[in-house]
Design an enzyme around this catalytic site. Sequence first.
Site, PDB file in Angstrom:
ATOM      1  N   GLY A 161      42.176  34.843  49.892  1.00 22.44           N
ATOM      2  CA  GLY A 161      40.960  35.623  50.079  1.00 22.44           C
ATOM      3  C   GLY A 161      39.782  34.749  50.422  1.00 22.44           C
ATOM      4  O   GLY A 161      38.643  35.034  50.057  1.00 22.44           O
ATOM      5  N   TYR A 175      39.577  48.648  38.450  1.00 22.84           N
ATOM      6  CA  TYR A 175      39.209  47.251  38.705  1.00 22.84           C
ATOM      7  C   TYR A 175      39.141  46.479  37.389  1.00 22.84           C
ATOM      8  O   TYR A 175      39.679  45.367  37.268  1.00 22.84           O
ATOM      9  CB  TYR A 175      37.856  47.212  39.414  1.00 22.84           C
ATOM     10  N   ASN A 220      42.215  34.013  44.514  1.00 20.32           N
ATOM     11  CA  ASN A 220      40.914  34.677  44.542  1.00 20.32           C
ATOM     12  C   ASN A 220      40.946  36.073  45.156  1.00 20.32           C
ATOM     13  O   ASN A 220      40.038  36.863  44.915  1.00 20.32           O
ATOM     14  CB  ASN A 220      39.930  33.786  45.317  1.00 20.32           C
ATOM     15  N   SER A 255      36.711  38.371  36.457  1.00 20.40           N
ATOM     16  CA  SER A 255      35.394  39.002  36.496  1.00 20.40           C
ATOM     17  C   SER A 255      34.911  39.227  35.071  1.00 20.40           C
ATOM     18  O   SER A 255      35.714  39.269  34.135  1.00 20.40           O
ATOM     19  CB  SER A 255      35.474  40.348  37.221  1.00 20.40           C
ATOM     20  N   ALA A 279      40.578  47.075  34.570  1.00 20.63           N
ATOM     21  CA  ALA A 279      41.915  46.877  34.003  1.00 20.63           C
ATOM     22  C   ALA A 279      42.644  45.741  34.706  1.00 20.63           C
ATOM     23  O   ALA A 279      43.329  44.932  34.068  1.00 20.63           O
ATOM     24  CB  ALA A 279      42.723  48.171  34.109  1.00 20.63           C
ATOM     25  N   SER A 280      42.494  45.653  36.018  1.00 20.18           N
ATOM     26  CA  SER A 280      43.179  44.592  36.770  1.00 20.18           C
ATOM     27  C   SER A 280      42.625  43.221  36.413  1.00 20.18           C
ATOM     28  O   SER A 280      43.367  42.235  36.310  1.00 20.18           O
ATOM     29  CB  SER A 280      43.060  44.839  38.278  1.00 20.18           C
ATOM     30  N   LYS A 281      41.311  43.133  36.189  1.00 25.47           N
ATOM     31  CA  LYS A 281      40.691  41.855  35.883  1.00 25.47           C
ATOM     32  C   LYS A 281      40.988  41.399  34.451  1.00 25.47           C
ATOM     33  O   LYS A 281      41.174  40.202  34.192  1.00 25.47           O
ATOM     34  CB  LYS A 281      39.178  41.927  36.135  1.00 25.47           C
ATOM     35  N   ILE A 311      27.625  38.464  42.123  1.00 29.62           N
ATOM     36  CA  ILE A 311      27.501  37.423  43.145  1.00 29.62           C
ATOM     37  C   ILE A 311      27.152  38.075  44.479  1.00 29.62           C
ATOM     38  O   ILE A 311      27.775  39.069  44.875  1.00 29.62           O
ATOM     39  CB  ILE A 311      28.816  36.632  43.270  1.00 29.62           C
TER      40      ILE A 311
END
Length: 254
Positions: free
Chosen positions: A13, A151, A85, A137, A153-155, A184
């Site tokens: 990424g 999102y 990333n 994150s 949950a994935s992080k 960011i």
Amino acid sequence: MFDLTDQIALVTGGAKGIGKGIARVLASAGATVIIADIDEAVGKASAEELNGHYFYLDVSSHKSCKQLVSAVIRDFERLDILCSNTGIFPQCDLVTMTEQHWDEMHDINLKGTFFMVQAALEVMRPQSYGRIVITSSITGPVTGFPGWTHYAASKAGQLGFMRSAALECARDGITINAVMPGNILTEGLQAQGEDYLEQMKAAIPTRSLGTPDDIGHAACFLASKEARYITGQTLIVDGGQVLPESPEALAAVR
């Protein structure tokens, strides 16, 4: 310190945003940087700008991840650093979220991390050396935000994966750590609109948004030889966003 000369660094990424910031800092520290991204046009342009190399990658494909690492070994003979990333963060309220929304988020953010780390370990273990840095994150592991349950949950899942993975290769000369960005200023964040950006600035003690290079410097430290005694850990880079215990505490910041 943090001299990465002769190190082969792979940034997934890496075409834009935080990934490009990581790639830029690693390159400035002397690493040979490989940008892997699904966006071929932007990836090639970023690689040329940073005097690096571009390879195509779809992190949701196990085959694509394995082929990428094989190509890196073919062309560069080793892989010293993996910055995993790649990630997406489309917003969707929980009540309208579909299984497809959930699966797409986890296929890229979480399963993609698993695929890339597994592929990298296959070549790092025989080397008895490796540095793996995952971009997680603050959202999920520390904070929450409406519209990003999938999102978050994935992080959070990335960090659970990281800790156990770090144990599995602790005696192989390989470390696995994570950076946890706050807000960011990337292309994706700018797309949320000026009102959103101003709201985010108001929630941060420094009253400023971070830059991709801020995350790059943190990743560079964790990717360095000097960070050999750090593994399974996280580094929050958020301008102090998670510090205030109340709105009053934030308002008291001078």
